[in-house]
Design a protein around this motif. Structure first.
Motif, PDB file in Angstrom:
ATOM      1  N   HIS A  75      15.869  -4.437 -27.752  1.00 55.55           N
ATOM      2  CA  HIS A  75      15.179  -5.690 -27.451  1.00 55.55           C
ATOM      3  C   HIS A  75      16.059  -6.476 -26.477  1.00 55.55           C
ATOM      4  CE1 HIS A  75      12.102  -8.638 -28.300  1.00 55.55           C
ATOM      5  NE2 HIS A  75      11.629  -7.898 -29.293  1.00 55.55           N
ATOM      6  N   GLU A 189       1.098  -4.786 -27.118  1.00 53.50           N
ATOM      7  CA  GLU A 189       1.030  -5.119 -28.546  1.00 53.50           C
ATOM      8  C   GLU A 189       0.269  -6.418 -28.757  1.00 53.50           C
ATOM      9  OE1 GLU A 189       4.146  -5.877 -32.308  1.00 53.50           O
ATOM     10  OE2 GLU A 189       4.890  -5.524 -30.263  1.00 53.50           O
ATOM     11  N   LYS A 191      -1.445  -9.468 -31.535  1.00 51.60           N
ATOM     12  CA  LYS A 191      -1.149 -10.126 -32.815  1.00 51.60           C
ATOM     13  C   LYS A 191      -2.082 -11.309 -32.967  1.00 51.60           C
ATOM     14  CE  LYS A 191       2.748 -12.233 -35.320  1.00 51.60           C
ATOM     15  NZ  LYS A 191       4.206 -12.562 -35.276  1.00 51.60           N
ATOM     16  N   ASP A 259       2.402 -11.626 -41.105  1.00 51.56           N
ATOM     17  CA  ASP A 259       3.313 -10.682 -40.441  1.00 51.56           C
ATOM     18  C   ASP A 259       4.616 -10.610 -41.215  1.00 51.56           C
ATOM     19  OD1 ASP A 259       4.870 -10.386 -37.154  1.00 51.56           O
ATOM     20  OD2 ASP A 259       4.305  -8.882 -38.660  1.00 51.56           O
ATOM     21  N   ASP A 294       9.005  -1.561 -37.049  1.00 51.95           N
ATOM     22  CA  ASP A 294       9.340  -2.929 -36.609  1.00 51.95           C
ATOM     23  C   ASP A 294       9.374  -3.802 -37.857  1.00 51.95           C
ATOM     24  OD1 ASP A 294       7.676  -5.527 -34.617  1.00 51.95           O
ATOM     25  OD2 ASP A 294       9.642  -5.435 -35.604  1.00 51.95           O
TER      26      ASP A 294
END
Ligand code: LRH
Ligand code: MN
Length: 398
Positions: A75, A189, A191, A259, A294
């Motif tokens: 990251h 990605e 969310k 999450d 993750d």
């Protein structure tokens, strides 16, 4: 040949099963080895990795124990170094390689109103520059995956134009996409909320899929199992994207509410099994799906949590490989409503621990990686070597 409780497997099937268990490689996240928490508290864990070098070392330990984690995701800038070639060498010397490169477009002050969707073109340019920097880093470390998640969104109705933000999103990501070498993939990605609490610019699989179609063939959707409203049928999303060749990969984790980033399969192991059932049924179409974890381990031992996560993924995969596809298609053809469900249950309720143990034995691995980790003394050794670093939280004064 250890039996698989509840299922008759002849030698040939058993050998096939063992072979296919080797098809699965699970990438671990560098950030899963460091201290992490919630806005309420980041608890310090003795021996938690403090920099990318310690994260690589821990990822290599997880690979040594499981045999199926040959790569670690980075990251940026959390894992930034000046010499990427040296880091690539370091990973190789540890028996692993660097996997997906994750840009960070959510921690700079300039990104308060968004990054690639920000109203100010200068801020968007800054965000695109970071994406291009990450493409160069991926090139330097030999990675073929640029894994993009955007915190972009708004907190109040009327705060910004939803359509203009959509245009900014596509334009910015297209600029980055066009700079990727042909061998690289952009994983998009989505969310549905957090940190934005009114709208999120990339909220669901459909928006991510439409964007990938616009960007080009190297753009694929990344499914983070913690990023859906409760009640979402994630295995259906997986089957749809697989069928259209647009499933790029997963961020596996477990969640009960939002999450939560808990250990994958810890809250809903049957859902994880159903996801792998779709992957196994897709055969070749699932060939180049990236399996990544993750998670953030807020209160539990980080390396043990990572190993347990890999075991949970292997278990779901092994059970899915046991699904009797012939009986399944027969029951579907015969319109027998419940028979298909029973075929899946037969596989799901099979005890695959003996076959996974055999798989590890054949790779000179301990059949029980958790026991092997505890016996290794690795966790107490790093606790002694690294001590406990200071931590904070989202609230001042803590
Ligand atoms: C966002 C997310 C994303 C990462 C971050 C660590 O919730 O899933 O994949 O960048 O977690
Ligand atoms: Mn994620």
């Amino acid at each position: 040949m250890p039996p698989v409780e509840g299922l008759t497997l002849d030698d040939r099937d058993f050998e096939l099963l063992i072979a296919r268990l080797g098809d699965l490689a699970v990438e671990t996240p560098s950030w899963g080895y460091g201290n992490s928490g919630t806005r309420f508290r980041v608890f310090g864990w003795p021996g938690a990795a403090r920099d990318v070098h310690e994260k690589l070392a821990d990822a290599a330990q997880v690979h040594r124990l499981t045999g199926v984690c040959p790569s670690v995701a980075l990251h940026i800038p959390w894992d930034h170094v000046d010499d990427w070639q040296a880091l690539r060498q370091e990973a190789t010397s540890l028996g692993i390689r660097i996997g997906a490169i994750n840009p960070n477009l959510f921690q700079d002050n300039e990104y308060r109103l968004g990054s690639v969707c920000h109203p100010d073109s200068a801020v968007r340019a800054r965000a695109v520059a970071h994406l291009l920097e990450c493409i160069e880093i991926a090139r330097a470390v030999g990675s073929s995956l640029l894994s993009v998640w955007l915190a972009d969104g708004t907190n109040y109705p009327g705060q910004d134009s939803l359509r203009e933000r959509k245009h900014r999103l596509r334009e910015s990501l297209q600029t980055a996409y066009n700079e990727m070498p042909e061998t690289m993939r952009m994983l998009v990605e989505y969310k549905f909320f957090e940190p934005a609490f009114y709208h999120t610019d990339l909220p669901d699989w459909g928006t991510a899929y439409a964007l990938c179609l616009d960007l080009g063939p190297q753009a694929r959707v990344l499914v983070d199992t913690g990023h859906h409203p409760l009640g979402t049928n994630i295995e259906q999303i997986v089957s749809y994207l697989l069928d259209d060749g647009r499933l790029g990969g997963f961020h596996f984790n477990g969640r009960k509410y939002a999450d939560d980033d808990l250990i994958v399969g810890s809250a809903n192991p049957f859902e994880l099994f159903l996801i792998f059932n779709e992957l196994v049924a897709a055969g070749e179409q699932a060939r180049d799906v990236a399996y990544m974890i993750d998670q953030s381990h807020n209160i539990e031992p980080k390396i043990e949590a990572m190993v347990q996560s890999v075991l949970n993924v292997q278990t779901a995969h092994a059970k899915a490989l046991l699904v009797d596809q012939r009986r399944l298609s027969e029951s579907r053809a015969s319109g027998n409503v419940l028979e298909g469900y029973r075929v899946l249950l037969d596989a799901y309720e099979a005890d695959v621990r003996p076959v996974l143990a055999e798989f590890r034995r054949r790779r000179d691995l301990d059949p029980d990686p958790i026991a092997a980790l505890r016996r290794s003394g690795y966790q107490s050794q790093v606790a002694r070597d690294r001590g406990q670093s200071r931590t904070s939280s989202g609230y001042p004064g803590t």
